[in-house]
Design a protein around this motif. Structure first.
Motif, PDB file in Angstrom:
ATOM      1  N   GLU A 107      40.990  15.810 -16.655  1.00 41.12           N
ATOM      2  CA  GLU A 107      41.957  15.919 -15.552  1.00 41.12           C
ATOM      3  C   GLU A 107      42.094  17.398 -15.208  1.00 41.12           C
ATOM      4  OE1 GLU A 107      46.674  15.299 -14.579  1.00 41.12           O
ATOM      5  OE2 GLU A 107      45.830  14.288 -16.322  1.00 41.12           O
ATOM      6  N   VAL A 108      41.806  17.729 -13.949  1.00 38.03           N
ATOM      7  CA  VAL A 108      41.894  19.117 -13.492  1.00 38.03           C
ATOM      8  C   VAL A 108      42.964  19.245 -12.417  1.00 38.03           C
ATOM      9  CG1 VAL A 108      39.507  19.680 -14.069  1.00 38.03           C
ATOM     10  CG2 VAL A 108      40.024  18.782 -11.819  1.00 38.03           C
ATOM     11  N   SER A 109      43.358  20.482 -12.141  1.00 34.16           N
ATOM     12  CA  SER A 109      44.474  20.725 -11.232  1.00 34.16           C
ATOM     13  C   SER A 109      44.143  20.462  -9.776  1.00 34.16           C
ATOM     14  CB  SER A 109      44.978  22.160 -11.401  1.00 34.16           C
ATOM     15  OG  SER A 109      43.912  23.065 -11.208  1.00 34.16           O
TER      16      SER A 109
ATOM     17  N   GLU B 106      50.829  16.090  -1.858  1.00 30.20           N
ATOM     18  CA  GLU B 106      51.802  16.578  -2.824  1.00 30.20           C
ATOM     19  C   GLU B 106      52.831  15.490  -3.112  1.00 30.20           C
ATOM     20  OE1 GLU B 106      51.805  21.320  -2.335  1.00 30.20           O
ATOM     21  OE2 GLU B 106      53.360  20.208  -1.311  1.00 30.20           O
ATOM     22  N   VAL B 107      53.188  15.391  -4.376  1.00 29.34           N
ATOM     23  CA  VAL B 107      54.133  14.380  -4.819  1.00 29.34           C
ATOM     24  C   VAL B 107      55.279  15.101  -5.508  1.00 29.34           C
ATOM     25  CG1 VAL B 107      54.415  12.376  -6.303  1.00 29.34           C
ATOM     26  CG2 VAL B 107      52.227  12.769  -5.185  1.00 29.34           C
ATOM     27  N   ALA B 108      56.502  14.733  -5.150  1.00 29.46           N
ATOM     28  CA  ALA B 108      57.658  15.354  -5.804  1.00 29.46           C
ATOM     29  C   ALA B 108      57.901  14.650  -7.128  1.00 29.46           C
ATOM     30  CB  ALA B 108      58.890  15.242  -4.923  1.00 29.46           C
ATOM     31  N   THR B 109      58.040  15.410  -8.191  1.00 29.46           N
ATOM     32  CA  THR B 109      58.295  14.823  -9.492  1.00 29.46           C
ATOM     33  C   THR B 109      59.785  14.871  -9.772  1.00 29.46           C
ATOM     34  OG1 THR B 109      57.926  16.926 -10.576  1.00 29.46           O
ATOM     35  CG2 THR B 109      56.030  15.463 -10.394  1.00 29.46           C
ATOM     36  N   GLU B 110      60.300  13.828 -10.376  1.00 32.32           N
ATOM     37  CA  GLU B 110      61.713  13.743 -10.703  1.00 32.32           C
ATOM     38  C   GLU B 110      61.903  13.654 -12.210  1.00 32.32           C
ATOM     39  OE1 GLU B 110      64.221  13.935  -8.604  1.00 32.32           O
ATOM     40  OE2 GLU B 110      62.912  14.111  -6.866  1.00 32.32           O
TER      41      GLU B 110
ATOM     42  N   ALA C 164      45.394  27.114 -23.140  1.00 31.56           N
ATOM     43  CA  ALA C 164      46.226  25.917 -23.023  1.00 31.56           C
ATOM     44  C   ALA C 164      46.846  25.773 -21.630  1.00 31.56           C
ATOM     45  CB  ALA C 164      47.329  25.940 -24.069  1.00 31.56           C
ATOM     46  N   ASP C 165      46.931  26.873 -20.870  1.00 31.66           N
ATOM     47  CA  ASP C 165      47.544  26.823 -19.546  1.00 31.66           C
ATOM     48  C   ASP C 165      46.514  26.882 -18.428  1.00 31.66           C
ATOM     49  OD1 ASP C 165      50.059  26.750 -20.701  1.00 31.66           O
ATOM     50  OD2 ASP C 165      50.231  28.938 -20.728  1.00 31.66           O
ATOM     51  N   GLY C 166      45.260  26.612 -18.720  1.00 29.50           N
ATOM     52  CA  GLY C 166      44.193  26.712 -17.737  1.00 29.50           C
ATOM     53  C   GLY C 166      44.195  25.565 -16.743  1.00 29.50           C
ATOM     54  N   PRO C 167      43.191  25.523 -15.898  1.00 32.69           N
ATOM     55  CA  PRO C 167      43.128  24.502 -14.855  1.00 32.69           C
ATOM     56  C   PRO C 167      42.802  23.103 -15.368  1.00 32.69           C
ATOM     57  CG  PRO C 167      41.216  25.935 -14.741  1.00 32.69           C
ATOM     58  CD  PRO C 167      42.127  26.508 -15.780  1.00 32.69           C
ATOM     59  N   VAL C 168      42.230  22.994 -16.566  1.00 29.63           N
ATOM     60  CA  VAL C 168      42.001  21.669 -17.153  1.00 29.63           C
ATOM     61  C   VAL C 168      43.288  21.253 -17.845  1.00 29.63           C
ATOM     62  CG1 VAL C 168      40.689  20.358 -18.862  1.00 29.63           C
ATOM     63  CG2 VAL C 168      39.533  22.045 -17.436  1.00 29.63           C
ATOM     64  N   ARG C 169      43.862  20.165 -17.365  1.00 26.95           N
ATOM     65  CA  ARG C 169      45.153  19.721 -17.891  1.00 26.95           C
ATOM     66  C   ARG C 169      45.020  18.864 -19.139  1.00 26.95           C
ATOM     67  NH1 ARG C 169      47.709  17.749 -12.173  1.00 26.95           N
ATOM     68  NH2 ARG C 169      48.029  19.816 -11.281  1.00 26.95           N
ATOM     69  N   GLU C 170      44.030  17.956 -19.109  1.00 28.69           N
ATOM     70  CA  GLU C 170      43.956  16.992 -20.204  1.00 28.69           C
ATOM     71  C   GLU C 170      42.542  16.446 -20.328  1.00 28.69           C
ATOM     72  OE1 GLU C 170      46.704  13.202 -21.649  1.00 28.69           O
ATOM     73  OE2 GLU C 170      46.828  13.891 -19.584  1.00 28.69           O
ATOM     74  N   VAL C 171      42.168  16.073 -21.541  1.00 26.79           N
ATOM     75  CA  VAL C 171      40.904  15.395 -21.819  1.00 26.79           C
ATOM     76  C   VAL C 171      41.244  13.964 -22.185  1.00 26.79           C
ATOM     77  CG1 VAL C 171      38.932  15.275 -23.388  1.00 26.79           C
ATOM     78  CG2 VAL C 171      39.744  17.494 -22.572  1.00 26.79           C
TER      79      VAL C 171
ATOM     80  N   SER D 263      50.499  18.562  -7.233  1.00 24.26           N
ATOM     81  CA  SER D 263      49.447  17.909  -6.472  1.00 24.26           C
ATOM     82  C   SER D 263      48.919  16.708  -7.251  1.00 24.26           C
ATOM     83  CB  SER D 263      48.329  18.904  -6.183  1.00 24.26           C
ATOM     84  OG  SER D 263      47.753  19.338  -7.388  1.00 24.26           O
ATOM     85  N   ALA D 264      48.288  15.812  -6.528  1.00 20.42           N
ATOM     86  CA  ALA D 264      47.733  14.616  -7.149  1.00 20.42           C
ATOM     87  C   ALA D 264      46.625  15.019  -8.116  1.00 20.42           C
ATOM     88  CB  ALA D 264      47.188  13.680  -6.086  1.00 20.42           C
ATOM     89  N   PRO D 265      46.509  14.352  -9.259  1.00 24.29           N
ATOM     90  CA  PRO D 265      45.496  14.751 -10.242  1.00 24.29           C
ATOM     91  C   PRO D 265      44.084  14.426  -9.764  1.00 24.29           C
ATOM     92  CG  PRO D 265      46.594  12.759 -10.942  1.00 24.29           C
ATOM     93  CD  PRO D 265      47.311  13.239  -9.711  1.00 24.29           C
TER      94      PRO D 265
END
Length: 183
Positions: free
Chosen positions: A107-109, A58-62, A168-175, A77-79
């Motif tokens: 890119e998936v969750s 896990e990475v904290a985002t700022e 749009a809010d599913g587990p696939v984040r980006e293509v 979490s890491a992609p």
């Protein structure tokens, strides 16, 4: 004379114990410092070793909220990226026969979603090919057209692997396109 020799001998013997006490204190202090440094080094080595093994992923985002609705300072979490095989599809004819050859990664969750994507691979490929075969080359040539296609593919895959979720809010984040050729 014999009496004078004894006091001198005892006076000569007294200073060495004082020096040895100081020496022992100095050695103990140096040893304590070295042990503290060694313990701190071992702690950091073990901590970095566990991060490399993936135990601490896990990475904290700022940053401000991203497009997925994550808030500032939220843990993420890491992609995980899943490459898909190349797609070669005939496009809707505009000026003769045209086709698109497309290679992309998704890119998936998490890793569980990646496994689920591989399980539904044939259905994903079919639906993406159907989506691509309904496009014209002129729609895909612009940057906006490519971005719209990436969003459509993402929504299509999300509807397959997470049917109840909003596309749009599913587990696939980006293509992410790796190759995009239109001929």
């Amino acid at each position: 004379m014999a009496k004078e020799a004894k006091p001198e001998a005892s006076a000569a013997e007294a200073p060495p114990p004082r020096r040895s006490k100081k020496l022992i204190i100095i050695i103990a202090a140096v040893l304590a410092i070295v042990l503290l440094i060694a313990a701190a080094g071992a702690f950091f080595l073990m901590r970095s070793h566990s991060s490399e093994d993936g135990e601490d992923t896990e990475v904290a985002t700022e940053q401000a909220p991203n497009k997925n609705g994550k808030t500032k300072g939220a843990k993420e979490s890491a992609p995980t990226y899943v490459p898909l095989e190349a797609f070669t599809v005939n496009l809707v004819p505009e000026s003769g026969e045209q086709f698109v050859q497309l290679v992309f990664s998704v890119e998936v969750s998490d890793a569980q979603t990646a496994d689920k994507l591989k399980t539904f691979g044939p259905k994903v490929r079919n639906n993406v090919m159907m989506l691509l075969s309904g496009k014209k080359a002129s729609e895909l040539l612009t940057k906006e057209g490519k971005e719209a296609l990436a969003n459509e593919i993402r929504d299509q895959i999300n509807s397959i692997i997470a049917p109840g979720a909003k596309a749009a809010d599913g587990p696939v984040r980006e293509v992410l396109f790796t190759s995009f050729i239109i001929q």
